[in-house]
Design a protein around this motif. Structure first.
Motif, PDB file in Angstrom:
ATOM      1  N   LEU A 469      36.231  -3.272 -25.841  1.00 31.28           N
ATOM      2  CA  LEU A 469      35.404  -2.408 -26.686  1.00 31.28           C
ATOM      3  C   LEU A 469      35.768  -2.565 -28.157  1.00 31.28           C
ATOM      4  CD1 LEU A 469      33.321   0.064 -26.573  1.00 31.28           C
ATOM      5  CD2 LEU A 469      35.357   1.500 -26.701  1.00 31.28           C
ATOM      6  N   TRP A 470      37.060  -2.515 -28.456  1.00 31.63           N
ATOM      7  CA  TRP A 470      37.512  -2.576 -29.846  1.00 31.63           C
ATOM      8  C   TRP A 470      37.206  -3.925 -30.507  1.00 31.63           C
ATOM      9  CZ3 TRP A 470      42.853  -0.484 -27.964  1.00 31.63           C
ATOM     10  CH2 TRP A 470      42.737   0.897 -27.711  1.00 31.63           C
ATOM     11  N   LYS A 471      37.227  -4.971 -29.709  1.00 33.51           N
ATOM     12  CA  LYS A 471      37.048  -6.313 -30.269  1.00 33.51           C
ATOM     13  C   LYS A 471      35.579  -6.725 -30.388  1.00 33.51           C
ATOM     14  CE  LYS A 471      41.522  -8.013 -28.572  1.00 33.51           C
ATOM     15  NZ  LYS A 471      42.199  -8.934 -27.620  1.00 33.51           N
ATOM     16  N   ASP A 472      34.685  -5.969 -29.777  1.00 29.51           N
ATOM     17  CA  ASP A 472      33.272  -6.339 -29.804  1.00 29.51           C
ATOM     18  C   ASP A 472      32.656  -5.924 -31.146  1.00 29.51           C
ATOM     19  OD1 ASP A 472      30.341  -6.350 -29.271  1.00 29.51           O
ATOM     20  OD2 ASP A 472      31.011  -6.777 -27.216  1.00 29.51           O
ATOM     21  N   PRO A 473      32.022  -6.855 -31.853  1.00 38.04           N
ATOM     22  CA  PRO A 473      31.469  -6.533 -33.174  1.00 38.04           C
ATOM     23  C   PRO A 473      30.167  -5.741 -33.141  1.00 38.04           C
ATOM     24  CG  PRO A 473      30.998  -8.819 -32.627  1.00 38.04           C
ATOM     25  CD  PRO A 473      31.863  -8.287 -31.517  1.00 38.04           C
ATOM     26  N   ASP A 474      29.537  -5.630 -31.980  1.00 36.85           N
ATOM     27  CA  ASP A 474      28.272  -4.918 -31.890  1.00 36.85           C
ATOM     28  C   ASP A 474      28.468  -3.442 -32.259  1.00 36.85           C
ATOM     29  OD1 ASP A 474      25.951  -3.458 -30.659  1.00 36.85           O
ATOM     30  OD2 ASP A 474      25.432  -5.474 -29.970  1.00 36.85           O
ATOM     31  N   PRO A 475      27.631  -2.868 -33.133  1.00 42.42           N
ATOM     32  CA  PRO A 475      27.795  -1.460 -33.517  1.00 42.42           C
ATOM     33  C   PRO A 475      27.647  -0.493 -32.353  1.00 42.42           C
ATOM     34  CG  PRO A 475      25.699  -2.341 -34.323  1.00 42.42           C
ATOM     35  CD  PRO A 475      26.496  -3.509 -33.838  1.00 42.42           C
ATOM     36  N   ARG A 476      27.044  -0.921 -31.273  1.00 38.67           N
ATOM     37  CA  ARG A 476      26.917  -0.054 -30.101  1.00 38.67           C
ATOM     38  C   ARG A 476      28.224   0.069 -29.330  1.00 38.67           C
ATOM     39  NH1 ARG A 476      22.039  -3.155 -27.336  1.00 38.67           N
ATOM     40  NH2 ARG A 476      23.318  -4.860 -28.204  1.00 38.67           N
ATOM     41  N   ALA A 477      29.180  -0.801 -29.618  1.00 39.10           N
ATOM     42  CA  ALA A 477      30.464  -0.809 -28.913  1.00 39.10           C
ATOM     43  C   ALA A 477      31.390   0.258 -29.505  1.00 39.10           C
ATOM     44  CB  ALA A 477      31.100  -2.190 -28.983  1.00 39.10           C
ATOM     45  N   TYR A 478      31.007   1.505 -29.310  1.00 36.54           N
ATOM     46  CA  TYR A 478      31.766   2.631 -29.839  1.00 36.54           C
ATOM     47  C   TYR A 478      31.461   3.862 -28.998  1.00 36.54           C
ATOM     48  CZ  TYR A 478      33.310   6.325 -33.072  1.00 36.54           C
ATOM     49  OH  TYR A 478      33.925   7.406 -33.629  1.00 36.54           O
ATOM     50  N   GLY A 479      32.506   4.587 -28.649  1.00 33.50           N
ATOM     51  CA  GLY A 479      32.321   5.858 -27.961  1.00 33.50           C
ATOM     52  C   GLY A 479      31.842   5.724 -26.523  1.00 33.50           C
ATOM     53  N   PRO A 480      31.453   6.852 -25.912  1.00 28.47           N
ATOM     54  CA  PRO A 480      30.973   6.832 -24.522  1.00 28.47           C
ATOM     55  C   PRO A 480      29.809   5.883 -24.292  1.00 28.47           C
ATOM     56  CG  PRO A 480      31.450   9.066 -25.194  1.00 28.47           C
ATOM     57  CD  PRO A 480      31.573   8.225 -26.431  1.00 28.47           C
ATOM     58  N   TYR A 481      28.847   5.820 -25.243  1.00 31.82           N
ATOM     59  CA  TYR A 481      27.773   4.850 -25.069  1.00 31.82           C
ATOM     60  C   TYR A 481      28.345   3.436 -25.096  1.00 31.82           C
ATOM     61  CZ  TYR A 481      23.452   2.240 -25.514  1.00 31.82           C
ATOM     62  OH  TYR A 481      22.429   1.353 -25.288  1.00 31.82           O
ATOM     63  N   GLY A 482      29.348   3.222 -25.952  1.00 33.26           N
ATOM     64  CA  GLY A 482      29.995   1.918 -26.016  1.00 33.26           C
ATOM     65  C   GLY A 482      30.674   1.525 -24.711  1.00 33.26           C
ATOM     66  N   LEU A 483      31.242   2.512 -24.006  1.00 31.17           N
ATOM     67  CA  LEU A 483      31.841   2.215 -22.701  1.00 31.17           C
ATOM     68  C   LEU A 483      30.778   1.702 -21.734  1.00 31.17           C
ATOM     69  CD1 LEU A 483      34.233   5.292 -22.321  1.00 31.17           C
ATOM     70  CD2 LEU A 483      34.907   2.904 -22.679  1.00 31.17           C
ATOM     71  N   HIS A 484      29.608   2.342 -21.740  1.00 30.07           N
ATOM     72  CA  HIS A 484      28.496   1.846 -20.929  1.00 30.07           C
ATOM     73  C   HIS A 484      28.117   0.435 -21.359  1.00 30.07           C
ATOM     74  CE1 HIS A 484      24.424   1.224 -19.465  1.00 30.07           C
ATOM     75  NE2 HIS A 484      24.028   1.115 -20.726  1.00 30.07           N
ATOM     76  N   PHE A 485      28.003   0.215 -22.650  1.00 34.07           N
ATOM     77  CA  PHE A 485      27.593  -1.085 -23.189  1.00 34.07           C
ATOM     78  C   PHE A 485      28.568  -2.184 -22.758  1.00 34.07           C
ATOM     79  CE2 PHE A 485      28.083  -4.176 -26.707  1.00 34.07           C
ATOM     80  CZ  PHE A 485      26.811  -4.710 -26.726  1.00 34.07           C
TER      81      PHE A 485
END
Length: 497
Positions: A469-485
């Motif tokens: 999650l931390w290494k992914d540059p996509d702005p969606r990779a953050y928070g609970p939605y980011g965990l899904h992503f």
């Protein structure tokens, strides 16, 4: 055919890379290869040369299915059970067929009783239902005992990754468990409430096994859906008939609490966004203390009195889903109705107070529980703020507010993560970890996760997912939605327990 030149192999990499014959970058506590492939990253405690280019940490035990080889068990595995055997050796012998399945089954049971049970209940050992309630029942029920042995084995084999005999024994108990479950469910009489209550208990323990064994394909949710069906049937039957003479009310209460815990702890993403992870929000999840499902003991052995806070988790998850729906319709901010719902939940989080009837012992224990409550409360604040933001949090003020909550949560973490309350703290820690943007906090969190004293595989997997999650540059990779992503992107479905 001429033989090619022999090359010496490095003996300084992790044991996992050596066994896979892969090059290891020797990064600790988890090398890049193990992180990439979601594998255990284990390191030898010592290197003892045996004259043939092998270390005794890599030598497997003899065939687990040959009783004559029982005396060859390594001293480390023996040490896992000997203290318990010394206190009460009689409980590890007898006629239970599950316990006698292999010569190594006793080690799994000993580890379960000595270490595994302590992780999953927030009470002193003498009040731990896994030990005081389920183990005695297991001696009369092979299927339940197989589930306990498989759970203890999943924990023990992660701590002893080169012991092939323990791994084989664990797999054998798990196979017996699944085979027995399939057979009994296929022939289940719909009016047999006693059998349903028993199968529910086995299923929720099977859920714990799937998580602890490191399953990342969502097997736990299949068992949870089956458990839900049994609970609904049992509660419906109990509300219309007196079933106290046929159903073990204490076991039923504990099974329902364990189901609640698993549902709440695994509500990490917006509700319904990943169908296989989403369970219906049944009334019994929220109606704490209703007579038909009241716990035989008010201590809440898993939640330690915090269930009232945890029941807000699925409500926020539904709000997150509604915000995504509004976002898809072009709304840049939450609708007035959704904002009011958010304010209401915020006030409920803020005003909730722990009932001290659930606390036992001295002031130190009370202080620890208060820290636990604050960590859960902060996790809920973070979850709520990120839920109202949608798929991408771009508002600087929201990010600052979330980061303040994270810093407060982490200020408590080092004091309680090594305590007996680790299990119920995984949810707020993962939620906070999914939102932290500060590398120093990320590194500290990884260290805490990888070095937790209980040493369970699913914790290491959580650490790996957070790194993705931390290494992914996509702005969606953050928070609970980011965990899904991230889980969707990498084909994972991580479980917490």
């Amino acid at each position: 055919m001429s033989q090619g030149r022999r090359h010496s192999r490095t003996r300084t990499g992790c044991l996992t890379c050596r066994s896979r014959k892969k090059k290891c970058d020797e990064a600790r506590p988890r090398c890049a290869g193990c992180r990439r492939n979601m594998l255990d990253c284990t390191w030898p405690n010592y290197v003892a040369w045996d004259g043939r280019g092998q270390t005794d940490t890599m030598q497997p035990l003899p065939d687990v299915y040959q009783p004559d080889n029982q005396k060859s068990m390594d001293h480390q595995a023996q040490a896992e059970v000997s203290p318990s055997l010394g206190r009460n050796p009689s409980i590890y012998t007898g006629d239970n067929r599950a316990c006698a399945l292999t010569p190594h089954s006793v080690l799994l049971l000993g580890h379960f009783a000595r270490e595994t049970v302590s992780f999953f209940a927030m009470t002193p050992l003498q009040n731990n239902p896994l030990l005081t309630l389920l183990m005695p029942l297991g001696y009369m029920d092979d299927l339940l005992m197989h589930s306990l042995l498989a759970l203890g084995g999943a924990h023990l084999t992660h701590k002893n990754p080169t012991n092939m005999a323990l791994a084989d024994t664990t797999r054998l108990h798990y196979a017996k468990l699944l085979g027995g479950l399939r057979g009994e469910i296929a022939h289940l009489n719909d009016n047999d409430m006693q059998c349903k209550e028993r199968l529910l208990c086995v299923l929720v323990i099977t859920c714990l096994y799937e998580i602890v064994s490191g399953n990342t394909q969502g097997a736990i949710f299949k068992h949870l859906h089956a458990s839900r069906g049994l609970i609904l049937s049992l509660l419906d039957h109990r509300s219309t008939r007196n079933t106290s003479s046929t159903v073990n009310c204490e076991t039923l209460s504990f099974s329902i609490e364990l189901y609640r815990y698993l549902v709440f702890s695994n509500t990490l993403t917006p509700h319904g966004i990943t169908p296989e992870r989403s369970l219906p929000l049944d009334p019994f999840l929220a109606n704490i203390g209703k007579p038909e499902i009241a716990l035989a003991s008010s201590l809440e052995p898993i939640f330690a009195g915090t269930c009232g806070l945890f029941r807000l988790v699925p409500l926020i998850s539904v709000m997150a889903s509604q915000r995504l729906n509004e976002e898809s319709q072009g709304l840049d901010a939450p609708s007035p109705n959704l904002a009011r719902m958010g304010d209401d939940i915020y006030n409920r989080i803020q005003s909730w107070r722990l009932d001290y009837r659930y606390q036992e012992g001295d002031g130190d224990r009370r202080e620890q529980i208060n820290r636990v409550v604050e960590m859960i409360r902060l996790g809920l604040y973070i979850y709520l703020k990120s839920a109202l933001a949608g798929s991408v949090i771009s508002d600087a003020a929201d990010l600052c507010t979330i980061q303040d909550h994270i810093s407060q949560l982490f200020s408590y973490a080092h004091k309680v993560l090594a305590s007996q309350y680790t299990a119920i703290l995984l949810w707020p820690v993962v939620i906070a970890g999914s939102c932290t943007l500060i590398p120093e906090e990320q590194n500290v969190l990884l260290h805490e996760i990888y070095s937790m004293k209980y040493g369970m595989k699913h914790m290491a997997i959580v650490g790996d997912v957070l790194q993705l999650l931390w290494k992914d540059p996509d702005p969606r990779a953050y928070g609970p939605y980011g965990l899904h992503f991230i889980m969707q992107k990498h084909g994972l479905s991580v479980g917490l327990a």
